[in-house]
Structures are given as structure tokens and as C-alpha cells.
Write a protein that holds these residues in place. Sequence first.
Motif, PDB file in Angstrom:
ATOM      1  N   LEU A   1       0.981  -1.188   0.063  1.00 32.45           N
ATOM      2  CA  LEU A   1       0.078   0.162   0.216  1.00 32.45           C
ATOM      3  C   LEU A   1       0.868   1.277   0.043  1.00 32.45           C
ATOM      4  N   PRO A   2       0.190   2.255  -0.486  1.00 30.98           N
ATOM      5  CA  PRO A   2       1.269   3.649  -0.622  1.00 30.98           C
ATOM      6  C   PRO A   2       1.537   3.920   0.542  1.00 30.98           C
ATOM      7  N   PHE A   3       2.686   4.553   1.071  1.00 29.71           N
ATOM      8  CA  PHE A   3       3.088   4.907   2.207  1.00 29.71           C
ATOM      9  C   PHE A   3       2.231   6.215   2.652  1.00 29.71           C
ATOM     10  N   HIS A   4       1.974   6.454   3.827  1.00 27.76           N
ATOM     11  CA  HIS A   4       1.351   7.564   4.332  1.00 27.76           C
ATOM     12  C   HIS A   4       1.740   7.916   5.799  1.00 27.76           C
ATOM     13  N   PRO A   5       1.468   9.125   6.186  1.00 30.46           N
ATOM     14  CA  PRO A   5       2.220   9.571   7.630  1.00 30.46           C
ATOM     15  C   PRO A   5       1.113   9.559   8.804  1.00 30.46           C
ATOM     16  N   TYR A   6      -0.082   8.770   8.591  1.00 30.40           N
ATOM     17  CA  TYR A   6      -1.253   8.743   9.551  1.00 30.40           C
ATOM     18  C   TYR A   6      -1.262   7.642  10.574  1.00 30.40           C
ATOM     19  N   TYR A   7      -1.608   7.918  11.829  1.00 32.60           N
ATOM     20  CA  TYR A   7      -1.767   6.724  12.598  1.00 32.60           C
ATOM     21  C   TYR A   7      -3.213   6.218  12.781  1.00 32.60           C
ATOM     22  N   PRO A   8      -2.947   4.855  13.148  1.00 31.99           N
ATOM     23  CA  PRO A   8      -2.081   3.871  13.150  1.00 31.99           C
ATOM     24  C   PRO A   8      -1.177   3.710  11.906  1.00 31.99           C
ATOM     25  N   LEU A   9       0.208   3.541  11.977  1.00 33.94           N
ATOM     26  CA  LEU A   9       0.720   3.464  10.809  1.00 33.94           C
ATOM     27  C   LEU A   9       0.455   2.323   9.882  1.00 33.94           C
ATOM     28  N   ASP A  10       0.042   1.324  10.349  1.00 29.79           N
ATOM     29  CA  ASP A  10      -0.381   0.070   9.611  1.00 29.79           C
ATOM     30  C   ASP A  10      -1.920   0.497   9.032  1.00 29.79           C
TER      31      ASP A  10
ATOM     32  N   GLU B   1      -4.740   1.197   6.387  1.00 27.95           N
ATOM     33  CA  GLU B   1      -4.716   0.847   4.968  1.00 27.95           C
ATOM     34  C   GLU B   1      -5.559   2.374   4.413  1.00 27.95           C
ATOM     35  N   ILE B   2      -4.916   2.904   3.709  1.00 26.10           N
ATOM     36  CA  ILE B   2      -5.434   4.205   3.014  1.00 26.10           C
ATOM     37  C   ILE B   2      -4.939   3.871   1.593  1.00 26.10           C
ATOM     38  N   PRO B   3      -5.828   3.448   0.859  1.00 18.85           N
ATOM     39  CA  PRO B   3      -5.468   2.976  -0.670  1.00 18.85           C
ATOM     40  C   PRO B   3      -5.560   4.436  -1.572  1.00 18.85           C
ATOM     41  N   HIS B   4      -4.869   4.310  -2.629  1.00 23.35           N
ATOM     42  CA  HIS B   4      -4.711   5.638  -3.572  1.00 23.35           C
ATOM     43  C   HIS B   4      -4.117   6.807  -2.806  1.00 23.35           C
ATOM     44  N   TYR B   5      -3.560   6.908  -1.693  1.00 23.56           N
ATOM     45  CA  TYR B   5      -3.233   7.971  -1.079  1.00 23.56           C
ATOM     46  C   TYR B   5      -1.999   8.690  -1.712  1.00 23.56           C
ATOM     47  N   LEU B   6      -2.176   9.992  -1.976  1.00 20.20           N
ATOM     48  CA  LEU B   6      -1.240  10.825  -2.566  1.00 20.20           C
ATOM     49  C   LEU B   6      -0.792  11.912  -1.451  1.00 20.20           C
ATOM     50  N   ALA B   7       0.592  12.253  -1.739  1.00 18.60           N
ATOM     51  CA  ALA B   7       1.093  13.075  -0.245  1.00 18.60           C
ATOM     52  C   ALA B   7       0.834  14.416  -0.926  1.00 18.60           C
ATOM     53  N   ASN B   8       0.536  15.461  -0.030  1.00 21.78           N
ATOM     54  CA  ASN B   8       0.515  16.678  -0.257  1.00 21.78           C
ATOM     55  C   ASN B   8       1.662  17.396  -1.041  1.00 21.78           C
ATOM     56  N   GLN B   9       1.214  18.366  -2.020  1.00 21.83           N
ATOM     57  CA  GLN B   9       2.368  18.941  -2.623  1.00 21.83           C
ATOM     58  C   GLN B   9       2.719  20.303  -1.968  1.00 21.83           C
ATOM     59  N   TRP B  10       2.060  20.587  -1.096  1.00 20.20           N
ATOM     60  CA  TRP B  10       2.374  21.832  -0.175  1.00 20.20           C
ATOM     61  C   TRP B  10       2.716  21.448   1.103  1.00 20.20           C
ATOM     62  N   ASP B  11       3.803  22.286   1.543  1.00 20.48           N
ATOM     63  CA  ASP B  11       4.040  21.902   3.028  1.00 20.48           C
ATOM     64  C   ASP B  11       3.026  22.348   4.136  1.00 20.48           C
ATOM     65  N   THR B  12       3.352  22.128   5.358  1.00 21.00           N
ATOM     66  CA  THR B  12       2.628  22.661   6.350  1.00 21.00           C
ATOM     67  C   THR B  12       2.529  24.025   6.631  1.00 21.00           C
TER      68      THR B  12
ATOM     69  N   PRO C   1      -8.155  10.819   0.223  1.00 18.31           N
ATOM     70  CA  PRO C   1      -6.880  10.493   0.090  1.00 18.31           C
ATOM     71  C   PRO C   1      -6.040  11.003  -1.154  1.00 18.31           C
ATOM     72  N   LEU C   2      -6.847  11.050  -2.276  1.00 16.08           N
ATOM     73  CA  LEU C   2      -6.067  11.522  -3.468  1.00 16.08           C
ATOM     74  C   LEU C   2      -6.496  12.947  -3.905  1.00 16.08           C
ATOM     75  N   MET C   3      -7.106  13.606  -3.091  1.00 19.45           N
ATOM     76  CA  MET C   3      -7.506  15.057  -3.587  1.00 19.45           C
ATOM     77  C   MET C   3      -6.262  16.053  -3.363  1.00 19.45           C
ATOM     78  N   GLN C   4      -6.018  16.611  -4.537  1.00 14.57           N
ATOM     79  CA  GLN C   4      -5.017  17.654  -4.290  1.00 14.57           C
ATOM     80  C   GLN C   4      -4.990  19.058  -4.503  1.00 14.57           C
ATOM     81  N   ASP C   5      -6.505  19.439  -4.680  1.00 14.20           N
ATOM     82  CA  ASP C   5      -6.857  20.800  -4.375  1.00 14.20           C
ATOM     83  C   ASP C   5      -6.328  21.503  -3.087  1.00 14.20           C
TER      84      ASP C   5
END
Length: 245
Positions: free
Chosen positions: A10-19, A21-32, A94-98
Motif C-alpha cells: 500500500l502507498p506510504f502515508h504519515p497517518y496513525y496507526p501506521l499500519d 490502510e489508505i488506498p490511493h493516498y497521494l502526499a500533499n504537494q504543499w508543505d505545512t 486520500p487522493l485530493m490535491q486541491d
Amino acid sequence: MAPNTTALPLPFHPYYPLDLEIPHYLANQWDTFTLVSIFAAGCAAIFSSTYLLVMRIRPRISTADLLTVLWFVLCGCIHLFFEGYYAYNFRRMPLMQDLFGQLWKEYSLSDSRYQTQDAFVLCMETITAVCWGPSSFILAAMIATDHSLRYPLQAIISLGQLYGDVLYYATCLFDFYILGLEYSRPEPAIFWGYFVFMNSFWIVIPSILLFNSVRATGRAFSALKKMEKTLKTSTNGNGSLKKTI
């Protein structure tokens, strides 16, 4: 030949719990920093435009009423547009990038339920968006125009906000202490900043406004009773006077 049954990771994600499952996760393009800055700038723009509009409608508005108008306009924007966005896009979060999608993924670091189609979160956010979003704008207009029905509606909305936030915290605490589930990352800025501090506004401020509404309603009924007694006394006095004459 046996088919290859090896599961794809599964794609890596930073959410807890770390195991989780968040299919189709896309990391944010903008920083915090960028996301928080945009959110703060948006709030500032809402406050500024609302302030200018209210000053034109009711120049002599009290400071307390002005702050309350600013609060409910902000609530209306957050409830209707931001939380409404989540309710509409909850399957695709998980895949929204707006902008709103990345803001939700940033906040989800403190509560991963927003990335997993959690039933309570969805229902709570949908009710908030549909009920308290539009009504917050209506209430802000009532306060700005000094409408007589301002306090009953203020009590209803504030109680609804308070109730929803209490349930939000309560379900997290139940899952943590009873089920051993932890939805927030351990970093203090995320847990105390996002989960505790940001949500505490909808505990403290609605509690104050609810108290003010109840107090104002009590004063109104007390004044009405005094007026009725005065009118009754005046009527009885006039009747006695006529009878004597």
C-alpha cells in the motif's frame, strides 16, 4: 504454474496507526507552513470583509456583537464550504490535491478518521455543513441588523456546535482508552495544535454564546412579566377609580 498472489504494498502515508490502510493516498504537494499560512490568510480575509460590511450596515454595533458576527461568518464559511467539501468528497479524500483536499490531509495528521470514510466523522460533518453552515450566515445577518430572534437562533446553533464537538472528542477518547486506537500523530504541534487547540474554539466560544443567549432570554421574560404586572396593576387601578366615581 501457480499465479502470483503477492500483494502490492500500500502507498506510504504519515497517518496513525501506521499500519492503517489508505488506498490511493497521494502526499500533499504543499508543505505545512504554506497550508497553514493560506488558511490563516483566508480567515483574515473573511474577518476584514465582514468587518467592513457590518460597519456599513450598523456603524454603532457593540464590540461584543461585532465579534459575534465575525465568529458566525467564519463558522458559516468553515461549516458550509470546508466541512461541506469533506462531506461531498469523503470517498476521495486520500487522493485530493486541491487546496481544501490538502488542508484536510494536513489536519488528518491529528485525526486519521478523515481519510478512512469513518461513519461518525462523515455524519457529524454532514450535519454541521447542512444545518450550522447556512444558519450561521443567517444568524450573523440577524446580529448585524439587531433582529429580535437573534438569541434563540444563537442558542440553537451554539448548542449544536458544542454537542457535535463534545461527541467528536468523546468518540476519540473512547476509541483510545477502550479500543486502544490512536488516530493522531504524537508530535505536540499536531496533537495539541490541531486536535486540541483548533477544536477547542468550538467548545469555549459556543459555551459562552449559549450562556449569553440563555441569560438574554431570561431577562426578556423577566421584563415581560414586569410589564404584564404593571399593566394589570394599571388596569385594576383605573377600574377602581371608575367605580368610585
